[in-house]
Design an enzyme around this catalytic site. Structure first.
Site, PDB file in Angstrom:
ATOM      1  N   GLY B  42      12.609  50.336  22.258  1.00  0.00           N
ATOM      2  CA  GLY B  42      13.450  49.148  22.100  1.00  0.00           C
ATOM      3  C   GLY B  42      13.109  48.142  23.176  1.00  0.00           C
ATOM      4  O   GLY B  42      12.023  48.177  23.762  1.00  0.00           O
ATOM      5  N   GLY B  45      12.287  50.007  26.504  1.00  0.00           N
ATOM      6  CA  GLY B  45      11.114  50.876  26.426  1.00  0.00           C
ATOM      7  C   GLY B  45       9.831  50.112  26.144  1.00  0.00           C
ATOM      8  O   GLY B  45       8.812  50.315  26.808  1.00  0.00           O
ATOM      9  N   ARG B 330      35.402  41.177  25.148  1.00  0.00           N
ATOM     10  CA  ARG B 330      35.499  42.099  24.011  1.00  0.00           C
ATOM     11  C   ARG B 330      36.620  43.110  24.127  1.00  0.00           C
ATOM     12  O   ARG B 330      37.346  43.361  23.168  1.00  0.00           O
ATOM     13  CB  ARG B 330      34.174  42.837  23.855  1.00  0.00           C
ATOM     14  CG  ARG B 330      33.090  41.902  23.405  1.00  0.00           C
ATOM     15  CD  ARG B 330      31.748  42.572  23.330  1.00  0.00           C
ATOM     16  NE  ARG B 330      30.780  41.593  22.830  1.00  0.00           N
ATOM     17  CZ  ARG B 330      29.482  41.825  22.727  1.00  0.00           C
ATOM     18  NH1 ARG B 330      28.982  42.986  23.086  1.00  0.00           N
ATOM     19  NH2 ARG B 330      28.676  40.896  22.260  1.00  0.00           N
ATOM     20  N   HIS B 401      30.593  49.911  19.533  1.00  0.00           N
ATOM     21  CA  HIS B 401      29.409  49.062  19.504  1.00  0.00           C
ATOM     22  C   HIS B 401      28.392  49.403  20.578  1.00  0.00           C
ATOM     23  O   HIS B 401      27.194  49.448  20.332  1.00  0.00           O
ATOM     24  CB  HIS B 401      29.863  47.616  19.671  1.00  0.00           C
ATOM     25  CG  HIS B 401      28.753  46.622  19.673  1.00  0.00           C
ATOM     26  ND1 HIS B 401      27.849  46.541  18.637  1.00  0.00           N
ATOM     27  CD2 HIS B 401      28.384  45.667  20.559  1.00  0.00           C
ATOM     28  CE1 HIS B 401      26.981  45.570  18.905  1.00  0.00           C
ATOM     29  NE2 HIS B 401      27.277  45.041  20.066  1.00  0.00           N
ATOM     30  N   ARG B 435      31.123  45.517  28.922  1.00  0.00           N
ATOM     31  CA  ARG B 435      29.960  44.631  28.953  1.00  0.00           C
ATOM     32  C   ARG B 435      30.298  43.291  28.317  1.00  0.00           C
ATOM     33  O   ARG B 435      30.944  43.248  27.273  1.00  0.00           O
ATOM     34  CB  ARG B 435      28.794  45.274  28.193  1.00  0.00           C
ATOM     35  CG  ARG B 435      27.551  44.408  28.180  1.00  0.00           C
ATOM     36  CD  ARG B 435      26.376  45.103  27.526  1.00  0.00           C
ATOM     37  NE  ARG B 435      26.568  45.349  26.103  1.00  0.00           N
ATOM     38  CZ  ARG B 435      26.483  44.402  25.167  1.00  0.00           C
ATOM     39  NH1 ARG B 435      26.261  43.149  25.491  1.00  0.00           N
ATOM     40  NH2 ARG B 435      26.654  44.717  23.892  1.00  0.00           N
ATOM     41  N   LEU B 441      20.867  42.522  25.957  1.00  0.00           N
ATOM     42  CA  LEU B 441      19.458  42.148  25.820  1.00  0.00           C
ATOM     43  C   LEU B 441      18.906  41.800  27.193  1.00  0.00           C
ATOM     44  O   LEU B 441      17.786  42.166  27.557  1.00  0.00           O
ATOM     45  CB  LEU B 441      19.328  40.948  24.877  1.00  0.00           C
ATOM     46  CG  LEU B 441      19.912  41.142  23.476  1.00  0.00           C
ATOM     47  CD1 LEU B 441      19.661  39.912  22.620  1.00  0.00           C
ATOM     48  CD2 LEU B 441      19.292  42.350  22.803  1.00  0.00           C
TER      49      LEU B 441
END
Lengths: 265, 636
Positions: B42, B45, B330, B401, B435, B441
């Site tokens: 991903g 990695g 969130r 999530h 988070r 990202l």
């Protein structure tokens, strides 16, 4: 609802000598399917039933189940990803089928995509094409500030429209020549519209087309089946762009005697 | 277990530079004598594998998918934060750092977060150079949008497919190295164990998912970039293949597991439609830029949403958190949604849902402008629900999530096993107990492009290079254990398919260790999980053989690990007797908001494996806040 499924079952991987192996269509009747199920949830339901009955579940590739990873891609009633336009198999829902429907499920078929098992195919040819040149040769380090490179909004949009490809292979499976030109064209087009892509423009077009041919993908039929089945609705414009770029690169090629030696990485 | 975070001395602004200077270097000619094994492809990695190969190391990279491009980073929608201050709205590295520490409810390590904020700007530069087609303005400059938990616009995006575009950027860098022969890629290969020799990670054991071959790969260091464990809940926004296996098996070999109870429940996902549901789909947080969240004022409201006048709607986020409104973080937005549903004001057939309404922004900006911003999300919503979000509000509900917990790492991203590095969601480092949007990202790429390639050199410089040529009986011993477990799963020949157990585990986790947790509930959950695990090993039914593509067998191994991991998660939630971020203990609240206990719990809990059927040991890393002062987190 009730469905009658005809599913390709193949236990051994296809080889160049024995393409179909011992594969055959097998019929399964499935009751109590909810119209709100996704197509893959319907297959989960079938596999649950098969497992309980002691029959091997149907193998199929899938992962994100939200239409972006490109893992899934079953040929449903002869159409890669099935009847709904602009939709991956995982985003297709049973409400798209009638109660009592007979549905045919097959793997994507192409010389470059050998079947591994049931509905699972090997699409690593796509990765190898990308490795041949679908990138900008920039190493991790300290490139200049992002806003130092201006990209016109419509150019960025065009690049994005191509870059949205999920690499599912539906374009190849839909084409009677098993051509990968929509996929490869999308790579060419993505970088073509960006200033960052210009320095390697010729080399990229040459290398990608060469790699594509080497993998055994066929030529374009000009029938646009690929565009019709593309879940991201990528336009055949990218094929025209790829052809143009390839010809341009060929015309601009230096005569062999002037070619520099090595260092083409 | 010794926990030394190895945070460099000095003022926070200079720590990373100091560490980079202090790290020993491997000279360019020697780099090729070292082999690094990277598990996962991903954002973290792929970027790590590509960057290390560019530096000259030999790299092998592994993923269970058929191509590295399919890793689940690809599904991230909304955007990536960077402290560029292109908007001139007062952003800075310091503000991004502050927002992230506060957003994480003061449960992250300050030094790591500061470094993340510093590196955020390099990521955007790198991605643009790779040709990532970010959204642009007519001037040709980069565009930004706003995200939750921040009052500046610092989020870069590529329509609703930012993760896809960034992953394809990292994948293109990785592909270039594969083409050059510097990275050897192993797709359809799943890591099933770590080999530790004389206390150092020296290899992994994998299963080739096509042939079933169990193989060892040897190297001078191992990097795990294997993502999060949200699928312990069965239903989550994660891809079906996401699993805890790599990090869990590393834990059982001696790596500390930090804060497993920190899970993020995302407020805006498409609600569950029935028992057949196999996964949940996120609707990006970016939608809250233009969408307004509401429920009816009246309980049991039966009218269609468009028939309910404004005076009878409760825009509860705007009411409760006027300064952040619909862009509340969130954890807070999810709990607020749960509260209105608990009051009986939830919408839809199940009463478990709230509206996300674009009526006002469509009236203000026009349908085209909204389509340009969120077209693919609206399309996806319509596909799944058969409803048109342009003409009626979306129905949304919170769903699992992201997981902030993960393997414990020091400042250099090294776990408690020397030579075993962990990056991206798989580690625990930067997000504390919650988070912020558009930060995953950022962290994955910061770790992979800019942190690990430096810090791994510091470790390797002190090790004799083997290029993966090592003989040791431990490799065969671990491989034999993996083979035995595979065989054991096939030999049970019980009556219930794997998913049956996974679903049952998910129900326990969601009801007892989900949005709200209690002491009694967690104790009960631990008992139920223990029982379920015993049933699994007695009655699971896995058909087929080990020497072929066998998706049920793959799943069985992953679920077996979830059945152990779920218990640790509950145990961690039980022992953390406070509420913070995504971890909400009903016993610790103040007016419905999480109540921290800084005196007793201002630490990360790091779990140490003590052996099969033994209670694991809880260690702690104390957290110091020298730059952002501890305060009650308020978004009012």
């Amino acid at each position: 609802m009730k469905v009658k499924l005809h599913i390709w079952r193949q236990s051994k991987a296809s080889t160049a000598q024995n393409f179909a192996q011992d594969g055959k269509m097998v019929v399964y009747e499935l009751d109590n399917v909810s119209k709100d199920m996704s197509f893959l949830e319907m297959l989960d339901f079938l596999n649950d039933k098969l497992t309980r009955e002691g029959e091997l579940p149907v193998a199929f590739d899938h992962d994100c189940r939200e239409g972006v990873c490109g893992s899934c891609g079953i040929v449903i009633d002869g159409i890669p990803h099935g009847p709904q336009r602009g939709t991956t198999t995982c985003q297709l829902h049973m409400r798209s089928f009638k109660d009592g429907a007979e549905i045919y499920l097959e793997p994507m078929r192409a010389k470059a995509f050998p079947v591994l098992k049931d509905l699972v195919v090997n699409r690593s040819a796509f990765d190898r094409v990308v490795q041949a040149g679908a990138f900008i040769s920039v190493s991790t380090g300290a490139p200049k500030d992002a806003n130092a490179i201006l990209v016109a909004k419509d150019a960025a949009e065009k690049a994005f429209d191509a870059a949205t490809c999920i690499g599912c292979g539906a374009c190849v499976a839909a084409c009677k020549n098993a051509s990968a030109m929509l996929f490869v064209g999308a790579k060419v087009s993505h970088f073509l519209h960006l200033p960052q892509g210009q320095p390697e423009r010729d080399r990229r077009a040459r290398n990608l087309v060469t790699a594509m041919d080497k993998e055994g993908f066929g030529n374009c039929t000009n029938q646009n089946e690929c565009e019709a089945v593309c879940p991201k609705e990528i336009s055949v414009r990218v094929i025209a762009e790829m052809n143009r770029e390839f010809v341009r690169a060929k015309l601009r090629e230096e005569p062999p005697s002037h070619k520099r030696v090595g260092g083409d990485g | 277990m010794k926990l030394d975070a190895r945070i460099p001395d000095g003022p926070i602004e200079g720590k990373w530079e100091k560490r980079r200077f202090d790290l020993k270097l491997v000279n360019p000619a020697n780099k090729r004598k070292y082999k690094v094994l990277v598990v996962g492809s991903g954002l973290a990695g792929a970027s790590a594998a590509a960057s290390m190969a560019e530096l000259g190391y030999q790299v092998e990279c592994f993923c269970f998918q058929d191509s590295p491009r399919r890793a689940h980073s690809i599904a991230a929608q909304g955007g990536i934060n960077a402290a560029k201050n292109y908007r001139n709205d007062g952003d800075s590295v310091w503000r991004l750092f502050y927002d992230t520490v506060k957003g994480g409810d003061f449960r992250a390590r300050e030094a790591n977060v500061y470094r993340l904020a510093q590196l955020s700007v390099n990521i955007i530069d790198q991605a643009v150079a790779q040709g990532v087609p970010f959204a642009r303005e007519y001037s040709g400059l980069l565009d930004n949008r706003s995200f939750g938990g921040a009052q500046v616009s610092r989020t870069f995006y590529a329509r609703g497919q930012t993760g896809q575009q960034l992953l394809l950027g990292a994948y293109s860098a990785l592909s270039r190295q594969i083409g050059l022969g510097t990275v050897k890629m192993f797709p359809r290969t799943e890591m099933l164990d770590v080999v530790v020799i004389d206390g150092h990670a020296k290899g992994i054991v994998v299963r080739d998912l096509l042939t079933g071959e169990i193989r060892t790969h040897k190297g001078d260091a191992v990097v795990l970039a294997t993502g999060g464990y949200g699928n312990v809940f069965y239903l989550s926004t994660n891809a079906k293949g996401c699993n805890v296996t790599a990090t869990w098996r590393a834990y059982k070999r001696g790596a500390g597991f930090a804060n497993p109870c920190y899970t993020q429940i995302h407020p805006t996902c498409i609600p569950v439609s029935g028992d057949h549901q196999s996964k949940l789909t996120l609707m990006s947080e970016s939608l809250r830029n233009d969408g307004r969240v509401w429920v009816p004022l009246k309980k049991g409201e039966k009218r269609k949403p468009i028939d309910i006048p404004d005076s009878e709607r409760d825009y509860y986020l705007e009411r409760k958190y006027p300064s952040f409104g619909n862009l509340a973080p969130r954890d807070i937005a999810s709990r607020a949604a749960m509260q209105v549903c608990d009051e009986g004001r939830g919408i839809g057939d199940t009463g478990l849902g709230v509206y996300l309404d674009f009526r006002d922004s469509i009236a203000r900006l026009g349908k085209d402008a909204i389509a340009a911003r969120y077209g693919n999300l609206f399309h996806m919503y319509a596909r799944i629900t058969a409803e048109d979000p342009y003409s009626q509000p979306m129905r949304i509900f919170p769903a699992v999530h992201y997981t902030m917990g993960g393997l414990w790492v020091d400042y250099d991203l090294q776990s408690t096993i020397p030579g075993l590095f962990v990056c991206g969601e798989a580690n625990f480092s930067d997000h504390g107990s919650n988070r912020l949007g558009a930060s995953a990202l950022m962290q994955g790429l910061a770790d992979g492009y800019f942190v690990l390639p430096y810090t791994i050199g510091g470790y390797l410089a002190g090790q004799k290079a083997t290029a993966g040529i090592i003989e040791h009986p431990e490799f065969a011993r671990v491989a034999a254990e993996v083979t035995a477990m595979t065989k054991k799963l096939l030999d049970i020949k019980g009556t219930r398919p794997v998913d049956d157990f996974h679903k049952a585990l998910g129900k326990i986790m969601w009801s007892k260790c989900g949005m709200a947790r209690t002491e009694a509930g967690l104790k009960d959950a631990i008992q139920q999980i223990t029982k379920l695990r015993a049933e699994f090993w007695r009655d699971v039914k896995v058909l087929g053989s080990e020497s072929t593509l066998n998706q049920s067998l793959e799943k069985a191994g992953r679920v077996a690990d979830f059945l152990e991991f779920g218990e640790l998660m509950c145990r961690d939630a039980l022992e953390r007797r406070e509420s913070c971020g995504g971890h909400f203990r009903e016993e610790w609240q103040e007016l419905g908001e999480a109540k921290r206990d800084d005196e007793n719990f201002r630490h990360s809990a790091v779990w140490e494996y003590a052996g099969p059927d033994k209670t694991p040991i809880r260690n702690t890393e104390q957290l110091e806040f020298e730059n952002v002062h501890l305060a009650v987190r308020s978004y009012k």
